[in-house]
Scaffold this motif. Structure first.
Motif, PDB file in Angstrom:
ATOM      1  N   ILE A 133     -33.915  -5.608  -3.965  1.00 16.50           N
ATOM      2  CA  ILE A 133     -34.350  -5.578  -5.360  1.00 16.50           C
ATOM      3  C   ILE A 133     -35.796  -5.097  -5.424  1.00 16.50           C
ATOM      4  N   ASP A 134     -36.058  -4.092  -6.227  1.00 19.96           N
ATOM      5  CA  ASP A 134     -37.422  -3.594  -6.410  1.00 19.96           C
ATOM      6  C   ASP A 134     -38.157  -4.436  -7.447  1.00 19.96           C
ATOM      7  N   GLY A 135     -39.458  -4.633  -7.219  1.00 15.21           N
ATOM      8  CA  GLY A 135     -40.274  -5.356  -8.182  1.00 15.21           C
ATOM      9  C   GLY A 135     -40.031  -6.856  -8.163  1.00 15.21           C
ATOM     10  N   LEU A 136     -40.218  -7.492  -9.307  1.00 16.74           N
ATOM     11  CA  LEU A 136     -40.106  -8.942  -9.428  1.00 16.74           C
ATOM     12  C   LEU A 136     -38.673  -9.399  -9.197  1.00 16.74           C
ATOM     13  N   LYS A 137     -38.535 -10.434  -8.375  1.00 18.18           N
ATOM     14  CA  LYS A 137     -37.209 -10.962  -8.043  1.00 18.18           C
ATOM     15  C   LYS A 137     -37.106 -12.394  -8.558  1.00 18.18           C
ATOM     16  N   GLN A 138     -35.931 -12.771  -9.027  1.00 15.36           N
ATOM     17  CA  GLN A 138     -35.687 -14.122  -9.526  1.00 15.36           C
ATOM     18  C   GLN A 138     -34.559 -14.754  -8.721  1.00 15.36           C
ATOM     19  N   VAL A 139     -34.854 -15.899  -8.103  1.00 10.40           N
ATOM     20  CA  VAL A 139     -33.869 -16.610  -7.289  1.00 10.40           C
ATOM     21  C   VAL A 139     -33.693 -17.998  -7.892  1.00 10.40           C
ATOM     22  N   VAL A 140     -32.471 -18.356  -8.238  1.00  5.98           N
ATOM     23  CA  VAL A 140     -32.182 -19.662  -8.824  1.00  5.98           C
ATOM     24  C   VAL A 140     -31.293 -20.435  -7.856  1.00  5.98           C
ATOM     25  N   LEU A 141     -31.778 -21.601  -7.405  1.00  7.33           N
ATOM     26  CA  LEU A 141     -31.065 -22.420  -6.429  1.00  7.33           C
ATOM     27  C   LEU A 141     -30.609 -23.710  -7.087  1.00  7.33           C
ATOM     28  N   PHE A 142     -29.304 -23.954  -7.122  1.00  5.01           N
ATOM     29  CA  PHE A 142     -28.747 -25.218  -7.595  1.00  5.01           C
ATOM     30  C   PHE A 142     -28.554 -26.095  -6.358  1.00  5.01           C
ATOM     31  N   THR A 143     -29.338 -27.176  -6.224  1.00  2.00           N
ATOM     32  CA  THR A 143     -29.419 -27.914  -4.965  1.00  2.00           C
ATOM     33  C   THR A 143     -29.305 -29.423  -5.174  1.00  2.00           C
ATOM     34  N   ASP A 144     -29.330 -30.158  -4.050  1.00  2.75           N
ATOM     35  CA  ASP A 144     -29.302 -31.613  -4.101  1.00  2.75           C
ATOM     36  C   ASP A 144     -30.692 -32.216  -4.274  1.00  2.75           C
ATOM     37  N   GLY A 145     -31.719 -31.373  -4.335  1.00  5.38           N
ATOM     38  CA  GLY A 145     -33.093 -31.854  -4.495  1.00  5.38           C
ATOM     39  C   GLY A 145     -33.895 -31.827  -3.208  1.00  5.38           C
ATOM     40  N   MET A 146     -33.215 -31.666  -2.053  1.00  8.80           N
ATOM     41  CA  MET A 146     -33.896 -31.618  -0.759  1.00  8.80           C
ATOM     42  C   MET A 146     -33.664 -30.291  -0.052  1.00  8.80           C
ATOM     43  N   SER A 210     -36.130 -14.303 -17.004  1.00  9.32           N
ATOM     44  CA  SER A 210     -35.729 -13.266 -17.954  1.00  9.32           C
ATOM     45  C   SER A 210     -34.384 -12.688 -17.560  1.00  9.32           C
ATOM     46  N   GLY A 211     -33.491 -12.599 -18.523  1.00 12.05           N
ATOM     47  CA  GLY A 211     -32.187 -11.999 -18.297  1.00 12.05           C
ATOM     48  C   GLY A 211     -32.221 -10.492 -18.280  1.00 12.05           C
ATOM     49  N   ASN A 212     -33.405  -9.908 -18.447  1.00 14.01           N
ATOM     50  CA  ASN A 212     -33.564  -8.460 -18.359  1.00 14.01           C
ATOM     51  C   ASN A 212     -34.077  -8.027 -16.993  1.00 14.01           C
ATOM     52  N   ARG A 213     -34.184  -8.995 -16.056  1.00  9.74           N
ATOM     53  CA  ARG A 213     -34.614  -8.677 -14.695  1.00  9.74           C
ATOM     54  C   ARG A 213     -33.552  -9.141 -13.700  1.00  9.74           C
ATOM     55  N   PRO A 214     -33.468  -8.492 -12.555  1.00  9.79           N
ATOM     56  CA  PRO A 214     -32.454  -8.878 -11.550  1.00  9.79           C
ATOM     57  C   PRO A 214     -32.642 -10.318 -11.095  1.00  9.79           C
ATOM     58  N   SER A 215     -31.549 -10.974 -10.771  1.00  9.72           N
ATOM     59  CA  SER A 215     -31.597 -12.362 -10.320  1.00  9.72           C
ATOM     60  C   SER A 215     -30.516 -12.600  -9.272  1.00  9.72           C
ATOM     61  N   ASN A 243     -26.002  -7.675 -15.365  1.00 14.68           N
ATOM     62  CA  ASN A 243     -24.874  -6.981 -14.763  1.00 14.68           C
ATOM     63  C   ASN A 243     -25.183  -6.651 -13.300  1.00 14.68           C
ATOM     64  N   GLU A 244     -24.209  -6.917 -12.411  1.00 16.37           N
ATOM     65  CA  GLU A 244     -24.263  -6.667 -10.971  1.00 16.37           C
ATOM     66  C   GLU A 244     -25.058  -7.718 -10.193  1.00 16.37           C
ATOM     67  N   CYS A 245     -25.526  -8.776 -10.835  1.00 12.89           N
ATOM     68  CA  CYS A 245     -26.198  -9.861 -10.117  1.00 12.89           C
ATOM     69  C   CYS A 245     -25.166 -10.677  -9.333  1.00 12.89           C
ATOM     70  N   TYR A 246     -25.638 -11.375  -8.291  1.00 12.01           N
ATOM     71  CA  TYR A 246     -24.749 -12.126  -7.415  1.00 12.01           C
ATOM     72  C   TYR A 246     -24.934 -13.633  -7.555  1.00 12.01           C
ATOM     73  N   LEU A 247     -23.818 -14.346  -7.422  1.00 11.43           N
ATOM     74  CA  LEU A 247     -23.785 -15.799  -7.365  1.00 11.43           C
ATOM     75  C   LEU A 247     -23.073 -16.190  -6.074  1.00 11.43           C
ATOM     76  N   ILE A 248     -23.752 -16.977  -5.221  1.00  7.32           N
ATOM     77  CA  ILE A 248     -23.212 -17.370  -3.920  1.00  7.32           C
ATOM     78  C   ILE A 248     -23.241 -18.885  -3.842  1.00  7.32           C
ATOM     79  N   GLY A 249     -22.245 -19.496  -3.206  1.00  8.81           N
ATOM     80  CA  GLY A 249     -22.345 -20.938  -3.077  1.00  8.81           C
ATOM     81  C   GLY A 249     -21.109 -21.638  -2.572  1.00  8.81           C
TER      82      GLY A 249
END
Length: 337
Positions: A133-146, A210-215, A243-249
């Protein structure tokens, strides 16, 4: 596999407004325990707790809290994996979550080996996608807190990391991590979102998402109370992911009573704009040269999904552009008259 093209904006205009009202109500049922409300900031900006907060923390029992115990169990698996002769991954911080006497007595059950394989798989996918991903990247982690990924992975420059997890578990982990010197890379930003807040979409936006940037989105360890809780989170992700963003888990199989899990996942993910693929733990083990015992019944399913539709922000930007073109056309027509 049948190729599915991205959904056209006009096909999803009608659905974006109807989802939002349901998301907030369904998110509130995700976690039963009442949250402790403290400011959620980057770890390096943590404030010293007040005497009142210390009193509250002294009253709660870590040994009897199922959320904390679940997170500690996951930490013990990461520590056990780190101690292997040839580890799949290195977690230098997992030990800080465990009492000293447990560090010499750790053992991993055969049916829990999939957790370490999934951790390796998710780690690699997150970094591989982020580096593309070029430029600013957004990573969202759904976790147990640790989850220690924000501190131990080599994140690219200009990465915004959002940890969505139970607040009280996150607070305990933050104190322990701060005590052993864990730090977020200076070139990255880190934010915590309490999963108990009930409106993940709004809270992420308030922190700068932002939903206008890759995540990139990942799930591992987040405690789900029910199938509806997971569906609410998936709906929120669907609204925010470009569009084309990935969700892994990993998804616990006990949250649904559906007999055909794969068919249920296909239908649920596709209804939220995602094309999903179930990943075999045995396939990952073989690719890494890890020997597994005879096949076991996993209590989780590993997946990777790609967004086919446009985020709400993309749709709004498209609407604004369409409106601007119409207005420009009206003005030009008036001038000609």
């Amino acid at each position: 596999m049948i190729y599915l093209k991205p959904l056209v904006p006009s096909e999803v205009l009608a659905s974006s407004s109807s989802k939002k009202s349901a998301i907030s109500l369904r998110m509130q049922s995700l976690c039963a325990p009442s949250p402790l409300h403290f400011p959620a900031t980057a770890l390096r900006r943590c404030r010293t707790p007040t005497s009142a907060v210390r009193s509250l923390r002294a009253e709660r029992s870590e040994e009897n809290d199922p959320l904390i115990q679940s997170a500690l169990d996951s930490a013990s698996l990461r520590l056990r994996e780190t101690n292997r002769t040839e580890p799949l991954f290195i977690d230098p911080y997992a030990a800080c979550f465990l009492p000293p006497y447990t560090k010499k007595e750790l053992d991993i059950h055969e049916q829990q080996q999939h957790y370490c394989l999934a951790t390796k798989f998710i780690d690699d996918k997150l970094l591989d996608i982020a580096k593309r991903i070029d430029g600013l990247k957004q990573v969202v982690l759904f976790t147990d807190g640790m989850d220690t990924r924000p501190y131990r992975l080599n994140w690219p420059t200009s990465t915004m990391i959002f940890d969505v997890s139970p607040e009280k578990v996150f607070e305990i982990a933050s104190e322990k991590l701060q005590g052993v010197g864990a730090r977020i890379p200076k070139s990255c930003l880190f934010f915590h979102i309490p999963v108990e807040s009930g409106n993940i979409e709004q809270r992420l936006r308030s922190k700068g998402f932002s939903g206008n940037r890759p995540s990139i989105w990942a799930m591992q360890g987040l405690p789900y109370e029910s199938q509806s809780g997971f569906e609410a989170i998936l709906s929120a992700i669907s609204s925010l992911a470009m569009n084309e963003c990935y969700l892994i888990g990993e998804l616990p199989t006990n949250i649904t009573l559906q007999s055909d899990l794969s068919k249920w996942m296909d239908k649920l993910f596709m209804s939220n704009g995602f094309r999903v693929k179930v990943v075999s733990y045995e396939e990952i083990a073989a690719s890494l040269g890890v020997a597994l015992p005879s096949p076991v019944n996993h209590d989780t399913v590993l997946f990777i999904a790609q967004q086919l539709k446009f985020s709400d922000d993309q749709m709004e930007k498209w609407r604004q552009e369409f409106q601007r073109v119409e207005e420009d056309g009206d003005e030009q027509g008036f001038d000609e008259l």
